[in-house]
Design a protein around this motif. Structure first.
Motif, PDB file in Angstrom:
ATOM      1  N   GLN A  55       0.826  -1.205   0.000  1.00  0.00           N
ATOM      2  CA  GLN A  55       0.000   0.000   0.000  1.00  0.00           C
ATOM      3  C   GLN A  55       0.871   1.271   0.000  1.00  0.00           C
ATOM      4  O   GLN A  55       0.545   2.245  -0.678  1.00  0.00           O
ATOM      5  CB  GLN A  55      -0.929  -0.019   1.215  1.00  0.00           C
ATOM      6  N   ILE A 102      -5.810   9.073  -6.241  1.00  0.00           N
ATOM      7  CA  ILE A 102      -6.033   9.863  -5.016  1.00  0.00           C
ATOM      8  C   ILE A 102      -6.235   8.928  -3.826  1.00  0.00           C
ATOM      9  O   ILE A 102      -5.675   9.131  -2.752  1.00  0.00           O
ATOM     10  CB  ILE A 102      -7.259  10.783  -5.170  1.00  0.00           C
ATOM     11  N   ARG A 103      -7.039   7.881  -4.034  1.00  0.00           N
ATOM     12  CA  ARG A 103      -7.278   6.934  -2.939  1.00  0.00           C
ATOM     13  C   ARG A 103      -5.976   6.252  -2.528  1.00  0.00           C
ATOM     14  O   ARG A 103      -5.681   6.132  -1.340  1.00  0.00           O
ATOM     15  CB  ARG A 103      -8.303   5.876  -3.362  1.00  0.00           C
ATOM     16  N   LEU A 106      -3.757   8.632  -0.584  1.00  0.00           N
ATOM     17  CA  LEU A 106      -4.227   8.844   0.790  1.00  0.00           C
ATOM     18  C   LEU A 106      -3.992   7.628   1.665  1.00  0.00           C
ATOM     19  O   LEU A 106      -3.718   7.753   2.856  1.00  0.00           O
ATOM     20  CB  LEU A 106      -5.733   9.142   0.800  1.00  0.00           C
ATOM     21  N   LEU A 107      -4.113   6.435   1.067  1.00  0.00           N
ATOM     22  CA  LEU A 107      -4.156   5.238   1.889  1.00  0.00           C
ATOM     23  C   LEU A 107      -2.830   4.815   2.455  1.00  0.00           C
ATOM     24  O   LEU A 107      -2.641   4.762   3.650  1.00  0.00           O
ATOM     25  CB  LEU A 107      -4.778   4.110   1.082  1.00  0.00           C
ATOM     26  N   GLY A 108      -1.898   4.463   1.587  1.00  0.00           N
ATOM     27  CA  GLY A 108      -0.642   3.908   2.101  1.00  0.00           C
ATOM     28  C   GLY A 108       0.296   5.026   2.497  1.00  0.00           C
ATOM     29  O   GLY A 108       1.410   5.110   2.013  1.00  0.00           O
ATOM     30  N   ASP A 109      -0.157   5.874   3.413  1.00  0.00           N
ATOM     31  CA  ASP A 109       0.554   7.126   3.645  1.00  0.00           C
ATOM     32  C   ASP A 109       0.514   7.445   5.134  1.00  0.00           C
ATOM     33  O   ASP A 109      -0.161   8.373   5.570  1.00  0.00           O
ATOM     34  CB  ASP A 109      -0.169   8.214   2.838  1.00  0.00           C
ATOM     35  N   PRO A 110       1.247   6.645   5.938  1.00  0.00           N
ATOM     36  CA  PRO A 110       1.114   6.767   7.390  1.00  0.00           C
ATOM     37  C   PRO A 110       1.407   8.174   7.915  1.00  0.00           C
ATOM     38  O   PRO A 110       0.754   8.634   8.835  1.00  0.00           O
ATOM     39  CB  PRO A 110       2.136   5.770   7.940  1.00  0.00           C
ATOM     40  N   ALA A 115      -0.098  12.676   0.667  1.00  0.00           N
ATOM     41  CA  ALA A 115      -1.261  13.561   0.509  1.00  0.00           C
ATOM     42  C   ALA A 115      -0.786  15.013   0.473  1.00  0.00           C
ATOM     43  O   ALA A 115      -1.259  15.812  -0.354  1.00  0.00           O
ATOM     44  CB  ALA A 115      -2.250  13.339   1.654  1.00  0.00           C
ATOM     45  N   GLY A 116       0.150  15.359   1.346  1.00  0.00           N
ATOM     46  CA  GLY A 116       0.688  16.719   1.353  1.00  0.00           C
ATOM     47  C   GLY A 116       1.356  17.077   0.033  1.00  0.00           C
ATOM     48  O   GLY A 116       1.237  18.203  -0.446  1.00  0.00           O
ATOM     49  N   SER A 119      -1.258  17.992  -2.569  1.00  0.00           N
ATOM     50  CA  SER A 119      -1.751  19.337  -2.325  1.00  0.00           C
ATOM     51  C   SER A 119      -0.699  20.371  -2.744  1.00  0.00           C
ATOM     52  O   SER A 119      -1.035  21.415  -3.319  1.00  0.00           O
ATOM     53  CB  SER A 119      -2.083  19.464  -0.842  1.00  0.00           C
ATOM     54  N   MET A 155     -12.047  18.715  -4.726  1.00  0.00           N
ATOM     55  CA  MET A 155     -11.545  17.454  -4.182  1.00  0.00           C
ATOM     56  C   MET A 155     -12.537  16.843  -3.189  1.00  0.00           C
ATOM     57  O   MET A 155     -12.746  15.631  -3.176  1.00  0.00           O
ATOM     58  CB  MET A 155     -10.184  17.702  -3.534  1.00  0.00           C
ATOM     59  N   TYR A 156     -13.161  17.692  -2.362  1.00  0.00           N
ATOM     60  CA  TYR A 156     -14.158  17.178  -1.414  1.00  0.00           C
ATOM     61  C   TYR A 156     -15.283  16.472  -2.160  1.00  0.00           C
ATOM     62  O   TYR A 156     -15.710  15.376  -1.802  1.00  0.00           O
ATOM     63  CB  TYR A 156     -14.727  18.326  -0.565  1.00  0.00           C
ATOM     64  N   LEU A 159     -14.339  13.109  -3.721  1.00  0.00           N
ATOM     65  CA  LEU A 159     -14.238  12.016  -2.752  1.00  0.00           C
ATOM     66  C   LEU A 159     -15.566  11.687  -2.079  1.00  0.00           C
ATOM     67  O   LEU A 159     -15.841  10.522  -1.787  1.00  0.00           O
ATOM     68  CB  LEU A 159     -13.204  12.350  -1.672  1.00  0.00           C
TER      69      LEU A 159
ATOM     70  N   ARG B 103     -10.616   7.759   6.782  1.00  0.00           N
ATOM     71  CA  ARG B 103      -9.843   6.926   5.847  1.00  0.00           C
ATOM     72  C   ARG B 103     -10.545   5.591   5.617  1.00  0.00           C
ATOM     73  O   ARG B 103     -10.663   5.138   4.480  1.00  0.00           O
ATOM     74  CB  ARG B 103      -8.432   6.685   6.387  1.00  0.00           C
ATOM     75  N   LEU B 106     -13.578   6.031   3.427  1.00  0.00           N
ATOM     76  CA  LEU B 106     -13.241   6.245   2.013  1.00  0.00           C
ATOM     77  C   LEU B 106     -12.729   4.976   1.350  1.00  0.00           C
ATOM     78  O   LEU B 106     -12.967   4.748   0.169  1.00  0.00           O
ATOM     79  CB  LEU B 106     -12.154   7.312   1.885  1.00  0.00           C
ATOM     80  N   LEU B 107     -12.026   4.154   2.127  1.00  0.00           N
ATOM     81  CA  LEU B 107     -11.276   3.075   1.503  1.00  0.00           C
ATOM     82  C   LEU B 107     -12.121   1.900   1.076  1.00  0.00           C
ATOM     83  O   LEU B 107     -12.199   1.554  -0.093  1.00  0.00           O
ATOM     84  CB  LEU B 107     -10.186   2.612   2.460  1.00  0.00           C
ATOM     85  N   TYR B 156     -10.762  18.908   3.264  1.00  0.00           N
ATOM     86  CA  TYR B 156      -9.603  18.875   2.363  1.00  0.00           C
ATOM     87  C   TYR B 156      -8.311  19.036   3.162  1.00  0.00           C
ATOM     88  O   TYR B 156      -7.334  18.309   2.954  1.00  0.00           O
ATOM     89  CB  TYR B 156      -9.708  19.984   1.310  1.00  0.00           C
ATOM     90  N   PHE B 160      -5.310  16.489   3.360  1.00  0.00           N
ATOM     91  CA  PHE B 160      -4.203  16.793   2.453  1.00  0.00           C
ATOM     92  C   PHE B 160      -3.242  17.876   2.948  1.00  0.00           C
ATOM     93  O   PHE B 160      -2.126  17.947   2.452  1.00  0.00           O
ATOM     94  CB  PHE B 160      -4.738  17.277   1.094  1.00  0.00           C
ATOM     95  N   ARG B 161      -3.692  18.770   3.836  1.00  0.00           N
ATOM     96  CA  ARG B 161      -2.925  20.010   4.054  1.00  0.00           C
ATOM     97  C   ARG B 161      -3.188  20.508   5.467  1.00  0.00           C
ATOM     98  O   ARG B 161      -3.820  21.541   5.664  1.00  0.00           O
ATOM     99  CB  ARG B 161      -3.434  21.029   3.019  1.00  0.00           C
TER     100      ARG B 161
END
Lengths: 183, 183
Positions: A55, A102-103, A106-110, A115-116, A119, A155-156, A159, B103, B106-107, B156, B160-161
């Motif tokens: 992920q 995007i998913r 966001l997901l595999g991103d501890p 995600a940053g 953005s 983006m909101y 999703l 999360r 969404l997932l 958002y 993301f930010r």
């Protein structure tokens, strides 16, 4: 940080390429670390050591895919530049591939860094558009105002609330962010 | 749709309760379908048949956890009601538990219905706030305007930010959505 051209950069490039190829051949849901490792010519433990799990690897690949390929176009004025940019952003992010990236990002991103980065890509593109407008002598909103007024609602809704997500909606958001009631 | 009190509703309640209990006992990342099934007193195949996989089950549980527990408070005027609501929404959603539920929602959500439900919860709460203000004779923005101007930027930035995401920021968003420059 990865030194360009070094072994670490070559491994990263080979593994990312393997993910992209296999995703288009067998589909994203059929990917496994051993499958990716075999295609990339590395051992599975190289992947686990560097990315932790599948992920996190998919998240890194997704961020690369979401990196903008070109500077925002120059259409002569700020409203035109922002509407063109917002329309393209919506097209790319709301597409099936965009949503999937995007998913994954966001997901595999501890730690939230991927995600940053997504953005930050949008903010950099908007900085370019706003600096160009300032160079033309326009009074411009700051980048965070455009992030809140244009990027965040797009983006909101991608999703969470996809009804009515079309180009005219993106244009209305831009008009509002510029303090206009219409084009 | 699940008939309240029927076998299907009892299975759902038992499985959701098992997920919540086990998540607090062993941690969310240690959950497996067999573990949840054993605690809930059902077979693993009952869970696979109904939810598909663990991620879809966690997504359903997350949406339940994100359901608002009370109507928005009445603070006497629209600005006060919206700022109080936005501040609480931010507190809940930006907390470690809130982020984790978002999360999950969404997932494991192939058709987007769980993400849509999260958004519907926020919209319903805002409808209540706006209808109350209209009842006081106030001119109010419509609910989608508040979704774009307040909920979207908060969500958002949570995803993301996250820099600068605090109560004064939420207050500024509300003031802008109401066409005011400050409280």
């Amino acid at each position: 940080m990865v030194r360009p051209g070094g072994r670490s950069a070559r491994v990263q490039a080979a593994v990312h390429a393997a993910v992209r190829e296999l995703a288009s051949e067998v589909g994203r849901d059929a990917l496994t670390v051993p499958l990716v490792a075999r295609r990339a010519g590395v051992t599975p433990s190289t992947i686990y050591r560097r990315w932790g799990d599948l992920q996190e690897l998919l998240s890194d690949v997704a961020v690369e895919r979401l990196r903008p390929e070109a500077s925002p176009g120059d259409h002569g004025d700020l409203y035109a530049d922002l509407t063109a940019w917002a329309e393209q952003f919506l097209d790319e992010m709301a597409s099936p591939a965009g949503r999937s990236y995007i998913r994954d990002a966001l997901l595999g991103d501890p730690d939230g860094s991927n995600a940053g980065q997504c953005s930050a890509y949008a903010a950099e593109q908007l900085e370019t558009v706003l600096a160009r407008a300032a160079g033309r002598g326009d009074v411009t909103p700051d980048v965070e105002t455009v992030m809140d007024g244009v990027v965040a609602p797009l983006m909101y809704r991608i999703l969470f609330r996809p009804d009515g997500l079309d180009a005219p909606y993106a244009h209305r958001l831009v008009a509002q962010a510029l303090g206009r009631t219409g084009p």
